[in-house]
Design an enzyme around this catalytic site. Structure first.
Site, mmCIF file in Angstrom:
data_model
loop_
_atom_site.group_PDB
_atom_site.id
_atom_site.type_symbol
_atom_site.label_atom_id
_atom_site.label_comp_id
_atom_site.label_asym_id
_atom_site.label_seq_id
_atom_site.Cartn_x
_atom_site.Cartn_y
_atom_site.Cartn_z
ATOM 1 N N LYS A 233 -31.959 -5.938 -6.752
ATOM 2 C CA LYS A 233 -32.925 -4.838 -6.672
ATOM 3 C C LYS A 233 -33.197 -4.537 -5.209
ATOM 4 O O LYS A 233 -33.489 -5.441 -4.420
ATOM 5 C CB LYS A 233 -34.220 -5.319 -7.344
ATOM 6 C CG LYS A 233 -34.991 -4.274 -8.079
ATOM 7 C CD LYS A 233 -36.094 -4.978 -8.875
ATOM 8 C CE LYS A 233 -37.012 -4.017 -9.539
ATOM 9 N NZ LYS A 233 -38.156 -4.705 -10.139
HETATM 10 O O1 G3P Z 1 -41.046 -2.979 -13.051
HETATM 11 C C1 G3P Z 1 -41.968 -2.627 -12.071
HETATM 12 C C2 G3P Z 1 -43.301 -3.119 -12.468
HETATM 13 O O2 G3P Z 1 -43.302 -4.501 -12.430
HETATM 14 C C3 G3P Z 1 -44.429 -2.572 -11.724
HETATM 15 O O3 G3P Z 1 -45.446 -2.511 -12.638
HETATM 16 O O4 G3P Z 1 -47.728 -2.452 -13.427
HETATM 17 O O5 G3P Z 1 -47.202 -3.402 -11.149
HETATM 18 O O6 G3P Z 1 -47.059 -0.957 -11.573
HETATM 19 P P1 G3P Z 1 -46.947 -2.323 -12.151
#
Ligand code: G3P
Length: 229
Positions: free
Chosen positions: A83
């Site tokens: 990534k």
């Molecule tokens: O896959 C990306 C994710 O982990 C981010 O999620 O909820 O931290 O915006 P969030």
């Protein structure tokens, strides 16, 4: 539609892999910090549990170091997906790593223009973060719809939209409607997909009525519980 699981928590991954519904996993530095443990060991474990793509994020921001880190991570297992962030150096690293034959997930995508660049760089996946767009008063799902439309209109683009920052069952349903090929789900959202109060109520009524029949489908052929290890 493929479901990835968005966590670095090995117990959660083992538990949810047993559903047979999980096609891969995504991690990021925040999820690794939350889970604790050595990054490479966590990725190796996840790759052993799930045969599908497992995203492991580089920590560097310059091209050379990102490529070196990506090559090291890619050696952990054949299903590692490196990534990289959606930056000029990140997309340059994406091109080099995909030329090596490594799967690459370009992360932190917040616009359709960025998604076009990720596809041009040969990304295997692009991760638009929809919840974070919702957080600032935009509609993250508009971005998913736009990117899906663009990728469909450009058959030369082979990148798959990996819907990320998913916060709700509604996000999953809308992403499926938009034709997104992959969504990465936090465990809580995956479990919530199973739930409906009418399912619980209906099952309770069926079980109670079945009890009244006094019958047993298996009779004495009840499966033995798996031997404790
Ligand atoms: O896959 C990306 C994710 O982990 C981010 O999620 O909820 O931290 O915006 P969030």
């Amino acid at each position: 539609m493929k479901f990835f699981i968005d966590t670095a928590d090995l117990d959660e991954i083992r538990d949810l892999a047993a559903t047979g519904l999980i096609d891969g996993a995504t991690t990021n530095p925040s999820l690794v910090a939350k889970a604790g443990g050595k990054f490479e060991d966590i990725i190796a474990e996840i790759c052993a549990i799930l045969p599908g793509p497992v995203s492991a994020e580089v920590a560097a921001t310059d091209f050379e170091t990102m490529v070196a880190e990506g090559r090291k991570l890619a050696k952990i297992a054949p299903n590692v997906t490196v990534k990289v962030p959606l930056t000029p150096d990140g997309l340059k690293a994406c091109k080099t790593l995909t030329d090596d034959g490594t799967m690459v997930n370009v992360t932190l995508c917040f616009s359709a223009g960025q998604a076009i660049l990720a596809a041009k760089a040969g990304a295997t996946f692009v991760s638009p973060f929809i919840g974070r767009l919702d957080d600032i008063g935009l509609r993250g799902m508009d971005l998913i719809e736009d990117i899906c439309t663009i990728y469909r209109a450009q058959p030369a683009f082979k990148t798959e939209v990996l819907v990320a920052s998913v916060r709700s069952v509604g996000h999953v349903i809308d992403a499926a409607k938009a034709g997104a090929p992959v969504a990465t789900l936090p465990p809580v959202v995956l479990r919530a997909l199973y739930s409906h109060p009418l399912t619980d109520k209906g099952l309770a009524a069926f079980l109670s009525d079945w009890e009244k029949t006094g019958q047993s489908i298996l009779g004495d052929d009840v499966p033995k519980p798996a031997a404790a290890e």
